[in-house]
Scaffold this active site. Structure first.
Site, PDB file in Angstrom:
ATOM      1  N   ASP A  47       0.772  -1.251   0.000  1.00 57.29           N
ATOM      2  CA  ASP A  47       0.000   0.000   0.000  1.00 57.29           C
ATOM      3  C   ASP A  47       0.801   1.298   0.000  1.00 57.29           C
ATOM      4  O   ASP A  47       1.722   1.459   0.808  1.00 57.29           O
ATOM      5  CB  ASP A  47      -0.857   0.093   1.268  1.00 57.29           C
ATOM      6  CG  ASP A  47      -1.546  -1.183   1.627  1.00 57.29           C
ATOM      7  OD1 ASP A  47      -1.470  -2.163   0.871  1.00 57.29           O
ATOM      8  OD2 ASP A  47      -2.171  -1.210   2.695  1.00 57.29           O
ATOM      9  N   GLU A 219     -10.352  -2.523   4.126  1.00 60.04           N
ATOM     10  CA  GLU A 219      -9.033  -1.998   4.467  1.00 60.04           C
ATOM     11  C   GLU A 219      -8.876  -0.602   3.859  1.00 60.04           C
ATOM     12  O   GLU A 219      -9.576  -0.238   2.920  1.00 60.04           O
ATOM     13  CB  GLU A 219      -7.931  -2.907   3.909  1.00 60.04           C
ATOM     14  CG  GLU A 219      -8.014  -4.343   4.428  1.00 60.04           C
ATOM     15  CD  GLU A 219      -6.874  -5.239   3.929  1.00 60.04           C
ATOM     16  OE1 GLU A 219      -6.296  -5.953   4.755  1.00 60.04           O
ATOM     17  OE2 GLU A 219      -6.581  -5.240   2.724  1.00 60.04           O
TER      18      GLU A 219
HETATM   19  C1  FRU Z   1      -3.815  -3.688   2.667  1.00 62.14           C
HETATM   20  C2  FRU Z   1      -3.169  -4.087   3.988  1.00 62.14           C
HETATM   21  C3  FRU Z   1      -3.558  -3.106   5.066  1.00 62.14           C
HETATM   22  C4  FRU Z   1      -2.444  -3.260   6.055  1.00 62.14           C
HETATM   23  C5  FRU Z   1      -1.256  -3.491   5.151  1.00 62.14           C
HETATM   24  C6  FRU Z   1      -0.234  -4.412   5.725  1.00 62.14           C
HETATM   25  O1  FRU Z   1      -3.141  -4.158   1.563  1.00 62.14           O
HETATM   26  O2  FRU Z   1      -3.554  -5.395   4.326  1.00 62.14           O
HETATM   27  O3  FRU Z   1      -4.824  -3.345   5.627  1.00 62.14           O
HETATM   28  O4  FRU Z   1      -2.276  -2.116   6.846  1.00 62.14           O
HETATM   29  O5  FRU Z   1      -1.760  -4.029   3.950  1.00 62.14           O
HETATM   30  O6  FRU Z   1       0.915  -4.436   4.952  1.00 62.14           O
END
Ligand code: FRU
Length: 471
Positions: A47, A219
């Site tokens: 992300d 998310e």
């Molecule tokens: C989304 C996610 C988020 C989390 C991060 C962990 O892709 O799962 O929810 O904060 O990646 O790397």
């Protein structure tokens, strides 16, 4: 097919066999390294996080989920990159490292102009999730050197989780109540919290039950004002329209405490109709009131298996979001390449190569088929079907699909606005195709891994103009 249809199709048939020699205008360290998309020099990325625009520098800051120990997901850090033009990125030192409270998951940054947190006037404050075996909590850290280094607040965490999935805080300054608001993804809903000082957070409300897609965990949320409405961006994994990860959104109103959705509860609105668009959030403090978003160009179904070598994953080009009404009067989010991304468009060329911008004009009365192919017979077939009012992209024969059974895909976008001429812009960069429909009324982002660049484009039912990359 009627005679008139055949005539029209033949008339508009365009075949550009551009280059017999493979162009390598944009040298990269490995075949699937993008030239105008952000990717880490090495190791794993997911992300985009904590993006903020420094209007004094001026500079776009991008943090991202990063594992410095390898090319698969692992202990998360916030890595950092900066850009003056949203096209070329300078890697900066890793900004946030795991500590005794856990690894550093996704989050956001704000500028505390009035020193509400007491760290100092104008502090840049990062709000992020700390993930550990016993749960997920929100912590904060501040910076006075333009986001290069952060000092973690000694009172962390500032918000303790009460459920397992409790993460990805996106904070903004709420002008209605003159305080901070945090949106948090909590399993399959979002929660809103408020704070006067970024340290103490009070629960305000929840949204999500009965609305949108629930095929997986929610998310990376974001709440943005677009035109006269508020839009809640919500990333979902799995449960996307083509499997795995995708970004949905809800249109509604925000009163400083509660988000009220005006969409039909059962309808899911997708921000992008490709299979490789996830974790999209927007820049804090973007200039001129713009809403600038960027997404992770991958999908958790196969992100860890992508056939790159020294690094894994890249982000989409920067995109500006706006609100429009479709032919049925329904509010939708339009997604356009940011002006900075459009500045890529160089000289007109007959050479389709590893990186290019292609502008298509497709007849609104007849369906069109666009095929990108290479000398190995690998191809991507895109169809604009005017009867079904859809645009689709078939990558089942696009090149290497062998690394995951979930990769081969045929993605379809509904066209919400009927056009006399459909204008489609393709951004091609080594292993990705981002297709933007007329005025950004739909967008589709897909990865492709051809064994050599596509050097041929056929357009039936329209015309194509190819532009070199201006970097
Ligand atoms: C989304 C996610 C988020 C989390 C991060 C962990 O892709 O799962 O929810 O904060 O990646 O790397």
């Amino acid at each position: 097919m009627k005679q008139s249809t055949i005539t029209l199709s033949l008339f508009l048939f365009v075949a550009l066999t551009a280059c017999t020699v493979q162009p390598s205008r944009h040298a990269t360290d490995e075949p699937f390294r993008s030239v105008y998309h952000h990717s880490p020099a090495q190791n794993w990325m997911n992300d985009p996080n904590g993006m903020f625009y420094d209007s004094e520098a001026p500079l776009w800051h991008l943090y991202y989920q990063y594992n410095p120990h390898g090319t698969t997901w692992g202990p998360m850090h916030w890595a950092h990159a900066t850009s003056a033009d949203l096209l070329t990125w300078q890697e900066q030192p890793v900004a946030l490292y795991p500590d005794s409270l856990g690894t550093i998951f996704s989050g956001s940054c704000v500028i505390d102009r009035e020193n509400t947190a007491g760290f100092g006037e104008g502090a840049l404050v990062a709000i992020y999730t700390q993930s550990e075996v016993c749960g997920q909590h929100q912590s904060i850290a501040y910076s006075f050197d333009g986001g290069q280094t952060f000092t973690k607040y000694e009172g962390n965490p500032v918000l303790r989780g009460d459920i397992a999935d409790f993460r990805d805080p996106k904070v903004f300054r709420d002008e209605l109540t003159n305080r901070w608001v945090m949106i948090l993804a909590c399993h399959q809903e979002v929660r809103f919290y408020s704070s006067a000082d970024l340290r103490e957070w009070q629960y305000e409300s929840s949204f999500g039950a009965g609305y949108g897609a629930h095929g997986g965990v929610w998310e990376c949320p974001d709440l943005i004002k677009l035109g006269e409405k508020w839009v809640l961006l919500l990333n979902l994994n799995p449960g996307g329209p083509f499997g795995g990860s995708a970004t949905q959104y809800f249109v509604g109103n925000w009163d400083g405490h509660t988000f009220t959705c005006i969409d039909e509860p059962a309808e899911t609105k997708w921000l992008d109709y490709g299979k490789d668009h996830y974790a999209t959030v927007t820049w804090y403090n973007a200039p001129a009131g713009r809403t600038v978003a960027i997404g992770w160009m991958s999908n958790w179904m196969y992100a860890n298996q992508l056939p790159t070598v020294a690094f894994r994953s890249q982000n989409t080009i920067a995109r500006d979001l706006y609100l429009y009404r479709d032919d049925a009067g329904e509010y939708r989010v339009g997604v356009q390449p940011s002006p900075e991304s459009l500045a890529l468009k160089g000289n007109k060329t007959s050479c389709l190569g590893d990186a290019a911008v292609v502008e298509l004009s497709l007849c609104g009365e007849e369906s069109s088929v666009i095929t990108l192919s290479n000398n190995k017979g690998e191809k991507v077939v895109m169809t604009l079907d005017v009867h079904a009012q859809t645009f689709s992209m078939d990558r089942t024969a696009s090149g290497d699909c062998s690394f995951s059974l979930d990769f081969a895909a045929h993605t379809v976008a509904p066209l919400f606005v009927k056009q006399a001429v459909n204008r489609v812009t393709l951004f091609i960069d080594h292993c990705s195709i981002e297709a933007f429909g007329t005025d950004g009324t739909w967008v589709m982002t897909n990865l492709v891994f051809p064994s050599e660049p596509y050097n041929h484009i056929d357009v039936q039912g329209g015309t194509a103009e190819i532009y070199d990359i201006n970097l």
